[in-house]
Design a protein around this motif. Structure first.
Motif, short mmCIF file in Angstrom:
data_model
loop_
_atom_site.label_atom_id
_atom_site.label_comp_id
_atom_site.label_asym_id
_atom_site.label_seq_id
_atom_site.Cartn_x
_atom_site.Cartn_y
_atom_site.Cartn_z
N GLY A 173 57.91 29.67 90.15
CA GLY A 173 57.01 28.64 90.64
C GLY A 173 55.61 28.83 90.09
N VAL A 174 54.68 28.01 90.60
CA VAL A 174 53.30 27.99 90.10
C VAL A 174 52.35 28.16 91.27
N LEU A 175 51.33 29.00 91.09
CA LEU A 175 50.28 29.17 92.08
C LEU A 175 48.99 28.64 91.48
N GLY A 176 48.49 27.53 92.02
CA GLY A 176 47.29 26.89 91.50
C GLY A 176 46.02 27.54 92.02
N LEU A 177 45.01 27.59 91.16
CA LEU A 177 43.74 28.23 91.50
C LEU A 177 42.55 27.32 91.22
N ALA A 178 42.80 26.01 91.12
CA ALA A 178 41.71 25.06 90.93
C ALA A 178 41.14 24.65 92.29
N TYR A 179 40.18 23.72 92.27
CA TYR A 179 39.54 23.25 93.50
C TYR A 179 40.52 22.44 94.35
N SER A 180 40.21 22.36 95.64
CA SER A 180 41.10 21.68 96.59
C SER A 180 41.31 20.21 96.28
N SER A 181 40.32 19.57 95.62
CA SER A 181 40.43 18.14 95.36
C SER A 181 41.61 17.81 94.46
N LEU A 182 42.12 18.79 93.71
CA LEU A 182 43.28 18.54 92.86
C LEU A 182 44.59 18.77 93.60
N GLY A 183 44.53 19.32 94.79
CA GLY A 183 45.73 19.61 95.54
C GLY A 183 46.16 18.47 96.44
N THR A 184 47.23 18.70 97.16
CA THR A 184 47.74 17.71 98.11
C THR A 184 46.82 17.63 99.32
N SER A 185 46.44 16.44 99.68
CA SER A 185 45.49 16.23 100.76
C SER A 185 45.97 16.87 102.06
N GLY A 186 45.05 17.56 102.72
CA GLY A 186 45.35 18.17 104.02
C GLY A 186 45.88 19.58 103.94
N GLN A 187 46.14 20.09 102.73
CA GLN A 187 46.69 21.43 102.58
C GLN A 187 45.61 22.36 102.00
N THR A 188 45.49 23.53 102.58
CA THR A 188 44.51 24.51 102.12
C THR A 188 45.15 25.43 101.10
N SER A 189 44.49 25.59 99.96
CA SER A 189 45.06 26.41 98.89
C SER A 189 45.04 27.88 99.28
N SER A 232 32.78 43.70 77.72
CA SER A 232 31.58 44.39 77.25
C SER A 232 30.42 43.42 77.22
N GLY A 233 29.20 43.96 77.28
CA GLY A 233 28.02 43.11 77.25
C GLY A 233 27.79 42.41 78.58
N SER A 234 26.99 41.37 78.55
CA SER A 234 26.62 40.65 79.76
C SER A 234 27.54 39.45 79.98
N ILE A 235 27.52 38.94 81.20
CA ILE A 235 28.30 37.76 81.58
C ILE A 235 27.42 36.52 81.42
N THR A 236 27.95 35.50 80.80
CA THR A 236 27.28 34.20 80.70
C THR A 236 27.89 33.26 81.73
N TYR A 237 27.04 32.65 82.55
CA TYR A 237 27.52 31.74 83.59
C TYR A 237 27.18 30.29 83.24
N ALA A 238 28.04 29.40 83.69
CA ALA A 238 27.79 27.95 83.56
C ALA A 238 28.23 27.28 84.85
N ASN A 239 27.45 26.34 85.33
CA ASN A 239 27.74 25.66 86.59
C ASN A 239 28.94 24.73 86.45
N VAL A 240 29.76 24.69 87.48
CA VAL A 240 30.85 23.72 87.55
C VAL A 240 30.24 22.36 87.86
N ILE A 241 30.57 21.35 87.08
CA ILE A 241 29.93 20.04 87.23
C ILE A 241 30.76 19.07 88.07
N ILE A 242 32.06 19.30 88.18
CA ILE A 242 32.93 18.50 89.04
C ILE A 242 33.85 19.48 89.76
N HIS A 243 33.91 19.42 91.07
CA HIS A 243 34.72 20.36 91.83
C HIS A 243 36.18 19.91 91.87
#
Length: 428
Positions: A173-189, A232-243
């Protein structure tokens, strides 16, 4: 005929007490090399792209990753039933086959709610459709999901009664790790529940993938923090623009002095094998590289017999204040066909859209193999850093790049051959 080889995935997780004790999954790649078959019948292989209908319609059938993906083990129910799971940042719901799934679920572990003391009825309908038309549908149920010795109580997941397109996949099976808006409504990931139930110290998870097929383990998924020993090195971050997907803005993609795209949208997706971009931009990228389109496979090929390695330019992804570079031996796929070697790139042109209708790039496994990736739900951002495996290069036949000045010990590695064998569909 090449032999199939399998590296079994293991699950290694300990109690939460410090950063080193956070729940983590040691990922092992399962790879197979199928025989050539340009007339695949019956169920299709699973697509490398994971879109569920909330985006603009996707009509192209894409190269699958049936024999190239990352999985780990989880358990469901009381007593526990173990499942092999594909962890996917491009979807949200967790699903496994139900005991009521018959012919399409052969050779897969199945969930039986009647045999679990902690199972609770839910009743919500479930259906997910992937980019190649493969799908799973069924009904939600609640039960205890265990990752190592970490138990997520009353977790909603789908028991799939019908699946199509997964007969060749070795995961259950598959375990999804995206935002809740992509999941089935009413279910908590499951990841949201981990955080809400206080099972992890931070709402963060991170992936390390090793591109070396002989590496043991082949990668790591860690819940709750990052593993500083894997980059190695530093982490570069970028903001999520759509949840929804883990979507962010790239400054540009550049090859030599050619700007392939500017202010382009991208997502990080562990469920995508290749690096996908809009068709026009991918065509420009390949003109700059010096690659030609192969209609039989839908991939772009290059001459790797007589071209110098130095003649292939780097591909540079500008994200935040950093540049993430893929060099030629990091973006070429090399395989053997009747004793002749053919070289393709990992870049593929497909017009895909986000929830606003904007064209997007998908940075899949061939990008994530080189860069450690972090997914921060609390600050709604992604992070990237150079992987400790960045400098690994796929081994290639000594007959290639004959006139190169580089002295590299070559031997053929068959891991990439499946990409051509299963791609018998033209992308139009």
């Amino acid at each position: 005929m090449l032999n199939l080889y399998i590296i079994v995935f293991l699950l290694l997780i300990t109690n939460i007490s410090s950063s080193s004790d956070l729940p983590r999954i040691s990922c092992y790649r399962i790879s197979g090399v199928p025989t050539r078959n340009n007339d695949i019948e019956g169920e299709t292989y699973k697509s490398s792209l994971r879109f569920i209908g909330k985006t603009s319609p996707v009509t192209e059938i894409l190269i699958n990753q049936a024999n190239f993906y990352w999985i780990g083990l989880i358990s469901i129910g009381t007593p526990k039933r173990t499942f092999r799971i594909d962890f996917d940042t491009g979807s949200t719901d967790l699903w496994v086959p139900s005991i009521q799934c018959h012919s399409s679920c052969e050779n897969k572990a199945k969930y039986d709610s009647n045999k679990s003391n902690t199972s609770r009825a839910n009743g919500a309908a479930f259906r997910i459709v992937y980019g190649d038309g493969s799908f799973a549908n069924g009904v939600f149920v609640n039960d205890t999901v265990t990752i190592g010795n970490l138990s997520i109580l009353n977790q909603a997941f789908a028991q799939a009664k019908n699946i199509s397109g997964f007969s060749t996949s070795t995961f259950d099976g598959v375990l999804g790790l995206a935002y809740s808006s992509l999941g089935t409504s009413g279910q908590t990931s499951i990841f949201y529940n981990m955080w809400q139930q206080g099972l992890i110290t931070n709402p963060i998870f991170s992936f390390y993938f090793n591109p070396d097929p002989d590496a043991y383990p082949g990668g790591e998924l860690i819940f709750g923090d990052v593993d500083p020993t894997k980059y190695s090195g530093s982490i570069t971050y970028a903001n999520v623009i759509i949840h929804a997907y883990w979507e962010f803005m790239m400054n540009n993609i550049q090859v030599n002095n050619t700007i392939i795209c500017s202010n382009c949208r991208a997502i990080l997706d562990t469920g995508t094998t290749l690096i996908i971009g809009p068709k026009i931009q991918i065509a420009l990228l390949h003109r700059t590289i010096g690659a030609i389109f192969d209609e039989e496979t839908g991939l772009y090929m290059v001459d790797c017999y007589t071209r110098l390695l130095s003649s292939f330019p780097d591909v540079n992804f500008s994200i935040g204040n950093s540049t993430f570079t893929l060099s030629v031996l990091q973006y070429l796929l090399i395989f053997n066909d009747d004793d002749k070697y053919i070289c393709y790139t990992v870049f593929q042109g497909v017009n895909l859209h986000d929830n606003t209708g904007a064209l997007i790039w998908i940075l899949g496994d061939y990008f994530l193999n080189r860069f450690y990736s972090i997914y921060d739900l609390n600050l709604n951002r992604i992070g990237l850093a150079k992987s400790i495996s960045y400098d690994y290069f796929q081994l290639s036949p000594i007959s290639l790049f004959t006139y190169s000045n580089k002295t590299i010990q070559f031997s053929f590695n068959p891991i990439f051959i499946w990409l051509l064998f299963v791609c018998n569909i033209l992308l139009k």
